[in-house]
Design a protein around this motif. Structure first.
Motif, short mmCIF file in Angstrom:
data_model
loop_
_atom_site.label_atom_id
_atom_site.label_comp_id
_atom_site.label_asym_id
_atom_site.label_seq_id
_atom_site.Cartn_x
_atom_site.Cartn_y
_atom_site.Cartn_z
N TYR A 142 0.82 -1.21 0.00
CA TYR A 142 0.00 0.00 0.00
C TYR A 142 0.86 1.26 0.00
O TYR A 142 1.79 1.38 0.79
CB TYR A 142 -0.89 0.01 1.24
CG TYR A 142 -1.80 -1.18 1.34
CD1 TYR A 142 -2.68 -1.49 0.32
CD2 TYR A 142 -1.76 -2.00 2.47
CE1 TYR A 142 -3.53 -2.59 0.41
CE2 TYR A 142 -2.61 -3.10 2.57
CZ TYR A 142 -3.49 -3.39 1.53
OH TYR A 142 -4.33 -4.47 1.62
N ARG A 143 0.49 2.23 -0.84
CA ARG A 143 1.16 3.54 -0.79
C ARG A 143 0.57 4.35 0.36
O ARG A 143 -0.61 4.70 0.31
CB ARG A 143 0.93 4.32 -2.09
CG ARG A 143 1.73 3.84 -3.27
CD ARG A 143 1.25 4.48 -4.54
NE ARG A 143 -0.11 4.07 -4.87
CZ ARG A 143 -0.83 4.53 -5.88
NH1 ARG A 143 -0.33 5.46 -6.67
NH2 ARG A 143 -2.05 4.09 -6.11
N PRO A 144 1.36 4.66 1.40
CA PRO A 144 0.81 5.50 2.46
C PRO A 144 0.36 6.84 1.89
O PRO A 144 1.05 7.44 1.08
CB PRO A 144 2.01 5.67 3.42
CG PRO A 144 2.85 4.46 3.18
CD PRO A 144 2.72 4.20 1.70
N GLY A 145 -0.80 7.28 2.31
CA GLY A 145 -1.33 8.56 1.82
C GLY A 145 -2.21 8.38 0.60
O GLY A 145 -3.00 9.26 0.27
N HIS A 146 -2.08 7.25 -0.10
CA HIS A 146 -2.96 7.01 -1.26
C HIS A 146 -4.15 6.16 -0.81
O HIS A 146 -4.29 5.83 0.37
CB HIS A 146 -2.18 6.37 -2.41
CG HIS A 146 -2.68 6.81 -3.76
ND1 HIS A 146 -3.90 6.42 -4.25
CD2 HIS A 146 -2.15 7.64 -4.70
CE1 HIS A 146 -4.10 6.98 -5.43
NE2 HIS A 146 -3.05 7.74 -5.74
N ALA A 147 -5.00 5.80 -1.76
CA ALA A 147 -6.26 5.13 -1.40
C ALA A 147 -6.13 3.60 -1.40
O ALA A 147 -7.12 2.91 -1.19
CB ALA A 147 -7.35 5.55 -2.39
N SER A 160 1.19 11.55 -2.87
CA SER A 160 1.63 10.43 -2.01
C SER A 160 2.53 9.45 -2.76
O SER A 160 3.33 8.75 -2.13
CB SER A 160 0.43 9.73 -1.40
OG SER A 160 -0.53 9.48 -2.39
N SER A 161 2.44 9.39 -4.08
CA SER A 161 3.31 8.47 -4.85
C SER A 161 4.66 9.13 -5.07
O SER A 161 4.81 9.98 -5.96
CB SER A 161 2.68 8.15 -6.20
OG SER A 161 1.42 7.59 -6.03
N ILE A 162 5.63 8.76 -4.25
CA ILE A 162 6.95 9.39 -4.32
C ILE A 162 8.04 8.31 -4.39
O ILE A 162 7.83 7.19 -3.94
CB ILE A 162 7.20 10.32 -3.11
CG1 ILE A 162 6.87 9.61 -1.79
CG2 ILE A 162 6.43 11.62 -3.26
CD1 ILE A 162 7.23 10.39 -0.55
N LEU A 163 9.17 8.72 -4.94
CA LEU A 163 10.29 7.77 -5.09
C LEU A 163 11.00 7.51 -3.77
O LEU A 163 11.64 6.48 -3.59
CB LEU A 163 11.28 8.29 -6.12
CG LEU A 163 10.99 7.91 -7.57
CD1 LEU A 163 11.91 8.65 -8.53
CD2 LEU A 163 11.11 6.39 -7.76
N THR A 171 7.52 4.58 -4.90
CA THR A 171 6.58 4.49 -6.02
C THR A 171 7.23 5.00 -7.30
O THR A 171 7.56 6.19 -7.40
CB THR A 171 5.28 5.26 -5.72
OG1 THR A 171 4.81 4.83 -4.44
CG2 THR A 171 4.23 4.97 -6.77
N LYS A 172 7.37 4.09 -8.25
CA LYS A 172 7.90 4.50 -9.56
C LYS A 172 6.72 4.94 -10.42
O LYS A 172 5.66 5.25 -9.90
CB LYS A 172 8.67 3.33 -10.19
CG LYS A 172 9.86 2.88 -9.36
CD LYS A 172 10.59 1.76 -10.07
CE LYS A 172 11.24 0.81 -9.10
NZ LYS A 172 10.32 -0.08 -8.37
N GLY A 173 6.89 4.95 -11.70
CA GLY A 173 5.80 5.39 -12.57
C GLY A 173 5.81 6.91 -12.72
O GLY A 173 6.70 7.59 -12.22
N ARG A 174 4.78 7.41 -13.40
CA ARG A 174 4.76 8.85 -13.72
C ARG A 174 3.75 9.54 -12.82
O ARG A 174 2.56 9.23 -12.86
CB ARG A 174 4.41 9.02 -15.20
CG ARG A 174 5.46 8.36 -16.09
CD ARG A 174 4.97 8.15 -17.50
NE ARG A 174 3.83 7.25 -17.57
CZ ARG A 174 3.16 6.97 -18.68
NH1 ARG A 174 3.51 7.55 -19.81
NH2 ARG A 174 2.13 6.14 -18.67
#
Ligand SMILES: Cc1cc2nc3c(=O)[nH]c(=O)nc-3n(C[C@H](O)[C@H](O)[C@H](O)COP(=O)(O)O)c2cc1C
Length: 355
Positions: free
Chosen positions: A102-107, A299-302, A319-322
């Protein structure tokens, strides 16, 4: 029970996910006879489109809108207007780690907790791709209330605010930050670049002003114009605060400081201040309506953050990606759309009750 619809008389429903084939909105309750074509919607979508500068996500989406229904011979028919935007630049493999942890801060965790199953590709339904549909619906709303001008801008990024004394409306669309102060925009270039390169992100404050709203729109008590606007803006991804007028700052003022003193004017009262943000008793006063919206940092950060896997074991996620390094920037057209959608709804509600 599914809450994908907003509005009372002028209602819209959005559908679609980040990595599905398309997403869109169905606008229902639009008055008939309004001239509407894709060309009325596309410029607003173009302002929200990703990949336009290095300060937003690099996902390349043309965000071309198609009107599928509700328009005949260039005019709205009064039937549901279906708007569709195709997704063309999905990269689902970027999200393999999000499937597992899970990404903390995301849903991610909250969606799993609620549904027990989630489309993790690009965040699925929780992705702000959905806000493209809001912007498309908002463009229709603007045509319902052509007398109203809805204008938003970024007031602060990462706690660094514009100087209100140098506010320049023309500057807002002349830099990649929707910033009304070119000096602040220059500072933000460095700030957002530094955050992005550090694998981090920044929050932002967006201000939205609606002028031309006549006194009388809105409703008392349970559908106060304040609460409708707050609900609309709070429903935007990553929004954590909404203020109307002076908002929380009003709590530090005295009654006489906070009063919007009145004098006789040419066309009703002339107000000497606008602490109330253009709304009193839930009803528009005819002053500019002013809303401030706080966007949290992406919230999606490297940078790796402690989290847990779906199975409950400790791990870290980078979190990778754009991703947008500061989601508040592209939040500007979304805030404008939500405010326009509320005002179109309120215009029709006012006409229904008061003629
Ligand atoms: C225009 C816009 C773009 C966004 N882009 C991203 C993004 O690239 N990465 C991300 O993690 N969150 C992004 N978000 C925020 C998430 O969608 C949001 O944080 C997530 O759905 C969780 O919802 P909540 O923050 O409202 O609790 C964006 C939000 C907006 C308004």
């Amino acid at each position: 029970m599914s809450y994908n619809t907003f509005g009372r008389v002028f209602r819209f429903t959005t559908w679609g996910e980040s990595h599905g084939p398309a997403l869109g909105a169905v606008v229902d309750g639009c008055p008939p006879g309004i001239a509407l074509s894709e060309a009325d919607i596309q410029p607003w979508l173009d302002r929200r489109r990703p990949g336009q500068s290095r300060f937003t996500t690099q996902r390349r989406e043309p965000d071309q809108v198609r009107i599928l229904s509700g328009v005949f011979e260039g005019r709205t028919t009064g039937t549901p207007i279906s708007l569709m935007i195709e997704n063309v630049d999905q990269r689902s493999k970027d999200y393999s780690e999000v499937a597992l942890a899970y990404r903390p801060g995301h849903a991610d965790y909250a969606y799993d907790a609620k549904y027990g199953f989630r489309d993790y590709r690009g965040g699925g339904r929780s992705s702000a791709r959905e806000t493209a549909a809001r912007v498309a619906a908002g463009a229709v709303a603007r045509l319902v209330v052509p007398q109203v001008r809805v204008r938003a801008w970024v007031e602060a990024i990462g706690g660094d605010a514009v100087d209100p004394a140098t506010f320049d409306d023309a500057a807002i669309d002349a830099n990649p930050f929707f910033c009304p102060d070119p000096t602040a925009a220059a500072r933000w270039e460095e700030k957002v670049d530094a955050a992005r390169k550090a694998g981090s992100s920044l929050g932002a404050v967006v201000v939205c002003e609606a002028t031309g709203v006549p006194a009388g729109w809105g409703a008392p008590l349970y559908a106060k114009l304040d609460s409708e606007l707050a609900a609309a803006c709070m429903s935007i991804n990553a929004v954590k605060g909404v203020e109307i007028g002076d908002g929380f700052a009003a709590a530090a003022l005295s009654g006489e400081q906070n009063a919007d003193a009145m004098r006789p004017g040419a066309d009703g009262p002339a107000f000497l201040a606008n602490h109330a943000g253009g709304i009193a008793g839930g009803i528009a006063t005819g002053q500019p309506i002013r809303v401030r919206v706080a966007f949290k940092p992406t919230s999606s950060i490297l940078t790796p953050v402690p989290t847990v896997t779906r199975e409950g074991s400790a791990t870290e996620i980078a979190t990778k990606g754009r991703h947008d390094p500061c989601v508040g920037i592209r939040g500007v057209p979304v805030v404008e759309a939500m405010v326009a959608l509320v005002l179109a709804d309120q215009a029709l509600l006012h006409r229904a009750q008061c003629g």
